[in-house]
Scaffold this motif. Structure first.
Motif, PDB file in Angstrom:
ATOM      1  N   SER A  49      57.041  52.148  45.751  1.00 21.14           N
ATOM      2  CA  SER A  49      56.976  53.487  46.329  1.00 21.14           C
ATOM      3  C   SER A  49      58.058  53.675  47.387  1.00 21.14           C
ATOM      4  O   SER A  49      58.664  54.745  47.497  1.00 21.14           O
ATOM      5  CB  SER A  49      55.597  53.758  46.921  1.00 21.14           C
ATOM      6  N   THR A  50      58.354  52.617  48.155  1.00 19.81           N
ATOM      7  CA  THR A  50      59.408  52.698  49.157  1.00 19.81           C
ATOM      8  C   THR A  50      60.768  52.841  48.497  1.00 19.81           C
ATOM      9  O   THR A  50      61.613  53.615  48.957  1.00 19.81           O
ATOM     10  CB  THR A  50      59.395  51.434  50.050  1.00 19.81           C
ATOM     11  N   THR A  51      60.976  52.123  47.393  1.00 17.37           N
ATOM     12  CA  THR A  51      62.239  52.243  46.664  1.00 17.37           C
ATOM     13  C   THR A  51      62.415  53.655  46.149  1.00 17.37           C
ATOM     14  O   THR A  51      63.509  54.229  46.251  1.00 17.37           O
ATOM     15  CB  THR A  51      62.264  51.238  45.490  1.00 17.37           C
ATOM     16  N   GLY A  52      61.351  54.241  45.611  1.00 18.72           N
ATOM     17  CA  GLY A  52      61.415  55.630  45.145  1.00 18.72           C
ATOM     18  C   GLY A  52      61.745  56.581  46.280  1.00 18.72           C
ATOM     19  O   GLY A  52      62.566  57.498  46.127  1.00 18.72           O
ATOM     20  N   PHE A  53      61.111  56.355  47.426  1.00 19.49           N
ATOM     21  CA  PHE A  53      61.380  57.208  48.591  1.00 19.49           C
ATOM     22  C   PHE A  53      62.836  57.086  49.029  1.00 19.49           C
ATOM     23  O   PHE A  53      63.493  58.086  49.334  1.00 19.49           O
ATOM     24  CB  PHE A  53      60.443  56.827  49.738  1.00 19.49           C
ATOM     25  N   LEU A  54      63.359  55.863  49.061  1.00 17.57           N
ATOM     26  CA  LEU A  54      64.745  55.658  49.476  1.00 17.57           C
ATOM     27  C   LEU A  54      65.728  56.263  48.492  1.00 17.57           C
ATOM     28  O   LEU A  54      66.770  56.805  48.894  1.00 17.57           O
ATOM     29  CB  LEU A  54      65.033  54.165  49.664  1.00 17.57           C
ATOM     30  N   GLU A  55      65.427  56.198  47.199  1.00 15.80           N
ATOM     31  CA  GLU A  55      66.307  56.814  46.204  1.00 15.80           C
ATOM     32  C   GLU A  55      66.332  58.328  46.370  1.00 15.80           C
ATOM     33  O   GLU A  55      67.393  58.953  46.297  1.00 15.80           O
ATOM     34  CB  GLU A  55      65.854  56.431  44.797  1.00 15.80           C
ATOM     35  N   LYS A  56      65.175  58.924  46.608  1.00 16.56           N
ATOM     36  CA  LYS A  56      65.131  60.374  46.841  1.00 16.56           C
ATOM     37  C   LYS A  56      65.875  60.722  48.112  1.00 16.56           C
ATOM     38  O   LYS A  56      66.578  61.726  48.189  1.00 16.56           O
ATOM     39  CB  LYS A  56      63.682  60.859  46.919  1.00 16.56           C
ATOM     40  N   SER A  57      65.701  59.885  49.127  1.00 13.28           N
ATOM     41  CA  SER A  57      66.393  60.115  50.395  1.00 13.28           C
ATOM     42  C   SER A  57      67.898  60.011  50.204  1.00 13.28           C
ATOM     43  O   SER A  57      68.654  60.807  50.767  1.00 13.28           O
ATOM     44  CB  SER A  57      65.912  59.095  51.428  1.00 13.28           C
ATOM     45  N   ARG A  58      68.339  59.060  49.422  1.00 12.82           N
ATOM     46  CA  ARG A  58      69.765  58.886  49.169  1.00 12.82           C
ATOM     47  C   ARG A  58      70.328  60.099  48.441  1.00 12.82           C
ATOM     48  O   ARG A  58      71.426  60.567  48.748  1.00 12.82           O
ATOM     49  CB  ARG A  58      70.010  57.631  48.343  1.00 12.82           C
ATOM     50  N   GLU A  59      69.556  60.639  47.468  1.00 17.66           N
ATOM     51  CA  GLU A  59      70.000  61.835  46.754  1.00 17.66           C
ATOM     52  C   GLU A  59      70.113  63.016  47.711  1.00 17.66           C
ATOM     53  O   GLU A  59      71.085  63.771  47.662  1.00 17.66           O
ATOM     54  CB  GLU A  59      69.037  62.167  45.623  1.00 17.66           C
TER      55      GLU A  59
END
Length: 110
Positions: free
Chosen positions: A73-83
């Motif tokens: 879930s943290t990886t998903g959050f970071l990917e969205k944040s990066r986008e």
């Protein structure tokens, strides 16, 4: 010549050694019982220890599974944040070019 039978020559009632009068059989039997009990205690202790290890492994696996899902879930959050950071960077660059162009145009007209 007559052979002595089992227990012959032993006073009556001394056949507690399974018919072997005055032999070390009783001592061996006692020693075997003692060793058997010692082995039984060791096996019980090892069984108890292995059961506890099994419970601990199961608990650790549950914790690892929970950590894995949290990392996902943290990886998903970071990917969205990066986008979103990429979009924000693009907007900031466009705004900077626009401001630079407006300042250049104002200076050019003077």
């Amino acid at each position: 010549m007559r052979r002595a039978g089992l227990g012959e020559g032993v006073p009556p009632g001394n056949y507690g050694n399974y018919g072997y009068p005055n032999s070390g059989y009783s001592a061996c039997e006692v020693e075997n019982e003692r060793l058997t009990e010692s082995l039984r205690n060791k096996v019980t202790a090892i069984k108890s220890l292995s059961t506890e290890i099994g419970h601990e492994v199961k608990h650790q696996n549950e914790l690892l599974a929970e950590m894995d899902s949290q990392f996902d879930s943290t990886t998903g959050f970071l990917e969205k944040s990066r986008e979103s950071q990429t979009k924000l960077l693009c907007y900031m660059m466009l705004f900077s070019f626009f401001v630079f162009f407006v300042i250049y145009w104002i200076i050019k007209l003077r």
